[in-house]
Design an enzyme around this catalytic site. Structure first.
Site, PDB file in Angstrom:
ATOM      1  N   TYR A 123       8.505  16.302  63.937  1.00 32.57           N
ATOM      2  CA  TYR A 123       7.665  15.699  62.678  1.00 32.57           C
ATOM      3  C   TYR A 123       5.779  15.527  63.725  1.00 32.57           C
ATOM      4  O   TYR A 123       5.158  15.803  62.187  1.00 32.57           O
ATOM      5  CB  TYR A 123       7.650  14.679  61.400  1.00 32.57           C
ATOM      6  CG  TYR A 123       8.309  15.507  60.336  1.00 32.57           C
ATOM      7  CD1 TYR A 123       9.360  16.046  60.731  1.00 32.57           C
ATOM      8  CD2 TYR A 123       8.165  15.983  58.910  1.00 32.57           C
ATOM      9  CE1 TYR A 123      10.353  16.950  60.262  1.00 32.57           C
ATOM     10  CE2 TYR A 123       8.878  16.369  58.120  1.00 32.57           C
ATOM     11  CZ  TYR A 123       9.763  17.028  58.683  1.00 32.57           C
ATOM     12  OH  TYR A 123      10.548  17.868  57.723  1.00 32.57           O
ATOM     13  N   LYS A 170      22.867  15.335  64.972  1.00 34.69           N
ATOM     14  CA  LYS A 170      23.421  16.743  65.561  1.00 34.69           C
ATOM     15  C   LYS A 170      23.521  16.454  66.520  1.00 34.69           C
ATOM     16  O   LYS A 170      23.943  17.227  67.980  1.00 34.69           O
ATOM     17  CB  LYS A 170      22.337  17.809  65.323  1.00 34.69           C
ATOM     18  CG  LYS A 170      23.176  18.903  64.566  1.00 34.69           C
ATOM     19  CD  LYS A 170      24.349  19.523  64.422  1.00 34.69           C
ATOM     20  CE  LYS A 170      23.995  20.889  64.737  1.00 34.69           C
ATOM     21  NZ  LYS A 170      25.566  21.951  63.954  1.00 34.69           N
ATOM     22  N   ASP A 203      25.547  18.811  59.085  1.00 33.54           N
ATOM     23  CA  ASP A 203      25.625  20.214  58.532  1.00 33.54           C
ATOM     24  C   ASP A 203      26.726  19.567  57.437  1.00 33.54           C
ATOM     25  O   ASP A 203      27.437  19.766  56.043  1.00 33.54           O
ATOM     26  CB  ASP A 203      25.912  21.535  58.917  1.00 33.54           C
ATOM     27  CG  ASP A 203      26.336  21.297  60.096  1.00 33.54           C
ATOM     28  OD1 ASP A 203      26.915  20.040  60.978  1.00 33.54           O
ATOM     29  OD2 ASP A 203      27.617  22.072  61.143  1.00 33.54           O
ATOM     30  N   ASP A 227      14.333  14.351  55.386  1.00 37.95           N
ATOM     31  CA  ASP A 227      13.438  14.737  54.601  1.00 37.95           C
ATOM     32  C   ASP A 227      14.424  15.754  53.403  1.00 37.95           C
ATOM     33  O   ASP A 227      13.926  16.011  52.668  1.00 37.95           O
ATOM     34  CB  ASP A 227      12.467  15.839  55.779  1.00 37.95           C
ATOM     35  CG  ASP A 227      11.494  16.588  54.652  1.00 37.95           C
ATOM     36  OD1 ASP A 227      11.210  16.356  53.144  1.00 37.95           O
ATOM     37  OD2 ASP A 227      10.838  17.081  55.114  1.00 37.95           O
TER      38      ASP A 227
END
Ligand code: NAD
Length: 332
Positions: A123, A170, A203, A227
């Site tokens: 971002y 991740k 995930d 987000d």
């Protein structure tokens, strides 16, 4: 009396802010409002949607409660919400998701909190088009920002008597960036032996939240995952009408509903004030007005459970102000 900057916002903002402010006043909370206008309507007068005196007011008071502000699509000014977070260095986005009986939702008895890093990751917006057929974007994770958000999550967990913090990442694929975030989270966790700590790959986290969300409590993660996962959690407890948030920095905080200004309903006394009122509850807890916060939360829950004086999205026919009236009546 604690002075709070109150920003009515655009579209349906002023209606929900008026209703919510009345609820907070009726709760016995020792607050007074410093009303500051920002958004599309002040553009003509000040040449900017976010005048300096609004920022000064928030800096002076240390706390703001804000209605949604319209961001023009394509052209026009940049999002005020993004500008506020940047200007005031509001590095933590706090997104609680708690079920309220009577709100249609896939689960009962959920009480989740997403702590989203608010200042970096993809971002930062450093992107470029390399060629017609290739574009790239820079993901930035720093030790400093990771440490302050992880520490914020643990401090929040401790203050709110929560049992567990889950770090979401991740790092199996993004070994440098998410690897750094995870490394820092592990280090910070060592300073909080009273709070359980666990790790989840993003995930898997998404799937687990859909299948067994009861297992989770406070979750901390970098900006992009935050987000997405925070909206997933809002969906688990009934969606936009009931989702509050806080954007918090060092000694400064801005609380607001997750939803936007719902412009098509402007002036119709129609939209649900709950998300704004619950943002007020978060704000009250932040300034130590726990009793007033509990009183409001209880009254909101009772009114929604009863289902008589609720807005259209909750299956009722009440207007914004009538729902607020019913909540105020419950507190008396
Ligand atoms: P939105 O959240 O304003 O509305 C989407 C739809 O959700 C509405 O049409 C309505 O059906 C429903 N909805 C939203 N809030 C509701 C409420 N309180 N009660 C009942 N129903 C509700 O999203 P949008 O249409 O994408 O955005 C409108 C404007 O708001 C845009 O300019 C956007 O940039 C801005 N926005 C501002 C903020 C903010 O100020 N923090 C956040 C999101 C969007």
């Amino acid at each position: 009396m604690r002075r709070i900057t109150l920003i009515p916002g655009d579209g349906t903002g002023p209606e929900i802010v008026e209703a919510g402010a009345r609820v907070i006043e009726a709760s016995g909370a020792r607050v007074e409002w410093d009303i500051q206008k920002a958004g599309a309507k002040v553009m003509d007068e000040y040449g900017t949607p976010l005048p300096q005196h609004v920022l000064d007011s928030i800096r002076t008071n240390g706390v703001a409660l804000k209605g949604p502000i319209t961001t023009p699509v394509g052209s026009g000014f940049r999002s005020i919400n993004v500008a506020l977070r940047k200007e005031l260095d509001l590095f933590a986005n706090l997104r609680p998701a708690k079920t309220i009986e009577g709100v249609r939702a896939p689960y009962r008895d959920l009480d989740l909190v997403v702590v989203r890093e608010n200042t970096e990751d993809l971002y930062i917006g450093i992107e470029r088009k390399v060629s017609e057929d290739k574009a790239e974007s820079l993901k930035v994770i720093t030790r400093g920002a990771s440490e302050r958000i992880c520490r914020f999550a643990f401090e929040y967990a401790r203050k709110e008597k929560r049992r567990k913090v889950t770090v979401v990442h991740k790092a199996n694929i993004l070994k440098c960036t998410d690897g750094l975030f995870l490394e820092v989270a592990r280090q910070v966790a060592e300073d909080y032996p009273d709070i359980e700590f666990e790790e989840r790959i993003v995930d898997n986290m998404a799937m687990q939240l859909v299948q067994k969300p009861q297992l989770y409590d406070v979750m901390v993660m970098p900006n992009l995952y935050g987000d997405i996962i925070s909206d997933l959690c809002a969906g688990l407890v009934g969606g936009l009408g009931v989702a509050p948030s806080g954007n918090i920095g060092e000694g400064i905080a801005v609380f607001e509903p997750v939803h936007g200004s719902a412009p098509k309903y402007t002036g119709m006394n129609k939209v649900n004030p709950t998300a704004f009122i619950l943002s007020g509850v978060l704000m009250l807890r932040h300034i130590g007005e726990e009793e007033a916060a509990d009183r409001i939360f209880r009254a909101v829950s009772e009114v929604i459970k009863e289902g008589k004086s609720v807005t259209y999205d909750l299956g009722g026919e009440a207007g914004t102000s009538q729902m607020a009236d019913a909540i105020i009546e419950r507190m008396n």
